[in-house]
Scaffold this motif. Sequence first.
Motif, PDB file in Angstrom:
ATOM      1  N   SER A  32       0.521  -1.389   0.526  1.00 36.52           N
ATOM      2  CA  SER A  32      -0.110  -0.140   0.124  1.00 36.52           C
ATOM      3  C   SER A  32       0.550   1.332   0.008  1.00 36.52           C
ATOM      4  CB  SER A  32      -0.582  -0.057   1.055  1.00 36.52           C
ATOM      5  OG  SER A  32      -1.234  -0.992   1.452  1.00 36.52           O
ATOM      6  N   GLY A  33       1.852   1.101   0.450  1.00 33.80           N
ATOM      7  CA  GLY A  33       3.236   2.354   0.960  1.00 33.80           C
ATOM      8  C   GLY A  33       3.249   2.595  -0.498  1.00 33.80           C
ATOM      9  N   ARG A  34       4.079   1.287  -1.171  1.00 32.42           N
ATOM     10  CA  ARG A  34       4.363   1.644  -2.568  1.00 32.42           C
ATOM     11  C   ARG A  34       3.582   2.222  -3.428  1.00 32.42           C
ATOM     12  NH1 ARG A  34       7.496  -3.946  -2.441  1.00 32.42           N
ATOM     13  NH2 ARG A  34       9.246  -3.365  -1.194  1.00 32.42           N
ATOM     14  N   ALA A  35       2.472   1.714  -3.780  1.00 36.22           N
ATOM     15  CA  ALA A  35       1.233   2.336  -4.445  1.00 36.22           C
ATOM     16  C   ALA A  35       0.825   3.639  -4.126  1.00 36.22           C
ATOM     17  CB  ALA A  35      -0.116   1.439  -4.105  1.00 36.22           C
ATOM     18  N   LEU A  36       0.960   3.489  -2.913  1.00 33.80           N
ATOM     19  CA  LEU A  36       0.246   5.691  -2.850  1.00 33.80           C
ATOM     20  C   LEU A  36       1.621   6.601  -3.040  1.00 33.80           C
ATOM     21  CD1 LEU A  36      -1.690   7.997  -1.380  1.00 33.80           C
ATOM     22  CD2 LEU A  36      -0.128   7.082   1.103  1.00 33.80           C
ATOM     23  N   ARG A  37       2.716   5.503  -2.891  1.00 30.24           N
ATOM     24  CA  ARG A  37       4.185   6.519  -3.311  1.00 30.24           C
ATOM     25  C   ARG A  37       4.282   6.933  -4.827  1.00 30.24           C
ATOM     26  NH1 ARG A  37       8.607   3.144  -1.659  1.00 30.24           N
ATOM     27  NH2 ARG A  37       7.737   3.303  -0.218  1.00 30.24           N
ATOM     28  N   ILE A  38       3.430   5.990  -5.566  1.00 29.86           N
ATOM     29  CA  ILE A  38       3.939   5.920  -7.078  1.00 29.86           C
ATOM     30  C   ILE A  38       2.655   6.602  -7.418  1.00 29.86           C
ATOM     31  CG2 ILE A  38       3.701   4.486  -8.215  1.00 29.86           C
ATOM     32  CD1 ILE A  38       5.288   2.548  -7.759  1.00 29.86           C
ATOM     33  N   PHE A  39       1.366   6.687  -6.365  1.00 33.49           N
ATOM     34  CA  PHE A  39       0.413   7.439  -6.933  1.00 33.49           C
ATOM     35  C   PHE A  39       0.934   8.880  -6.782  1.00 33.49           C
ATOM     36  CE2 PHE A  39      -3.594   9.377  -5.981  1.00 33.49           C
ATOM     37  CZ  PHE A  39      -4.256   9.589  -7.047  1.00 33.49           C
ATOM     38  N   LYS A  40       1.437   9.281  -5.650  1.00 33.89           N
ATOM     39  CA  LYS A  40       2.213  10.842  -5.775  1.00 33.89           C
ATOM     40  C   LYS A  40       2.881  11.106  -6.817  1.00 33.89           C
ATOM     41  CE  LYS A  40       1.372  10.903  -0.680  1.00 33.89           C
ATOM     42  NZ  LYS A  40       1.440  10.945   0.846  1.00 33.89           N
ATOM     43  N   SER A  41       3.884  10.451  -6.855  1.00 36.33           N
ATOM     44  CA  SER A  41       4.973  10.544  -7.562  1.00 36.33           C
ATOM     45  C   SER A  41       3.873  11.425  -8.983  1.00 36.33           C
ATOM     46  CB  SER A  41       5.780   9.984  -7.595  1.00 36.33           C
ATOM     47  OG  SER A  41       5.803   8.548  -8.454  1.00 36.33           O
ATOM     48  N   GLU A  42       3.517  10.645  -9.413  1.00 33.11           N
ATOM     49  CA  GLU A  42       2.177  10.818 -10.981  1.00 33.11           C
ATOM     50  C   GLU A  42       2.304  12.007 -11.124  1.00 33.11           C
ATOM     51  OE1 GLU A  42       3.285   9.088 -13.964  1.00 33.11           O
ATOM     52  OE2 GLU A  42       4.740   8.024 -12.244  1.00 33.11           O
ATOM     53  N   ILE A  43       1.325  12.063  -9.873  1.00 33.73           N
ATOM     54  CA  ILE A  43       0.578  13.523  -9.420  1.00 33.73           C
ATOM     55  C   ILE A  43       1.365  14.795  -9.648  1.00 33.73           C
ATOM     56  CG2 ILE A  43      -1.208  14.750  -8.443  1.00 33.73           C
ATOM     57  CD1 ILE A  43      -1.955  12.639  -6.694  1.00 33.73           C
ATOM     58  N   ARG A  44       2.698  15.206  -8.827  1.00 33.62           N
ATOM     59  CA  ARG A  44       3.428  15.806  -9.076  1.00 33.62           C
ATOM     60  C   ARG A  44       3.488  15.722 -10.683  1.00 33.62           C
ATOM     61  NH1 ARG A  44       5.667  13.187  -4.922  1.00 33.62           N
ATOM     62  NH2 ARG A  44       5.618  13.559  -2.697  1.00 33.62           N
ATOM     63  N   GLU A  45       4.698  15.137 -11.166  1.00 33.61           N
ATOM     64  CA  GLU A  45       4.777  15.144 -12.610  1.00 33.61           C
ATOM     65  C   GLU A  45       3.769  15.679 -13.465  1.00 33.61           C
ATOM     66  OE1 GLU A  45       6.131  10.721 -14.372  1.00 33.61           O
ATOM     67  OE2 GLU A  45       7.774  11.200 -12.533  1.00 33.61           O
ATOM     68  N   SER A  46       2.548  15.289 -12.974  1.00 37.12           N
ATOM     69  CA  SER A  46       1.231  15.776 -13.935  1.00 37.12           C
ATOM     70  C   SER A  46       1.162  17.724 -13.914  1.00 37.12           C
ATOM     71  CB  SER A  46       0.126  15.158 -14.332  1.00 37.12           C
ATOM     72  OG  SER A  46      -0.549  15.712 -12.774  1.00 37.12           O
ATOM     73  N   GLU A  47       1.256  17.966 -12.609  1.00 43.19           N
ATOM     74  CA  GLU A  47       1.230  19.353 -12.353  1.00 43.19           C
ATOM     75  C   GLU A  47       2.374  19.785 -12.839  1.00 43.19           C
ATOM     76  OE1 GLU A  47       0.932  18.989  -8.222  1.00 43.19           O
ATOM     77  OE2 GLU A  47      -1.327  18.427  -7.562  1.00 43.19           O
TER      78      GLU A  47
END
Length: 73
Positions: A32-47
């Motif tokens: 779950s931690g890995r998935a959340l970390r990947i999700f956050k990094s994808e959001i930052r990249e798109s922003e």
Amino acid sequence: MPNLGATEILIILGIVLLLFGGRKLPELARGSGRALRIFKSEIRESEQEEKKADSTPRSIDPASTERRDDPTV
């Protein structure tokens, strides 16, 4: 969404422990931690990409803005 108190959270954790067992919980938490970390990094990249696109000046084609005096064209 209702507010969860300490008692409700403990009950939910107890049910999860019964369902998955003590050995699987660390693996579930890690995944779950890995998935959340990947999700956050994808959001930052798109922003960042959106900010880049907004700050980049757009080129204007001079032929499309050219004023034509001849009405037949």
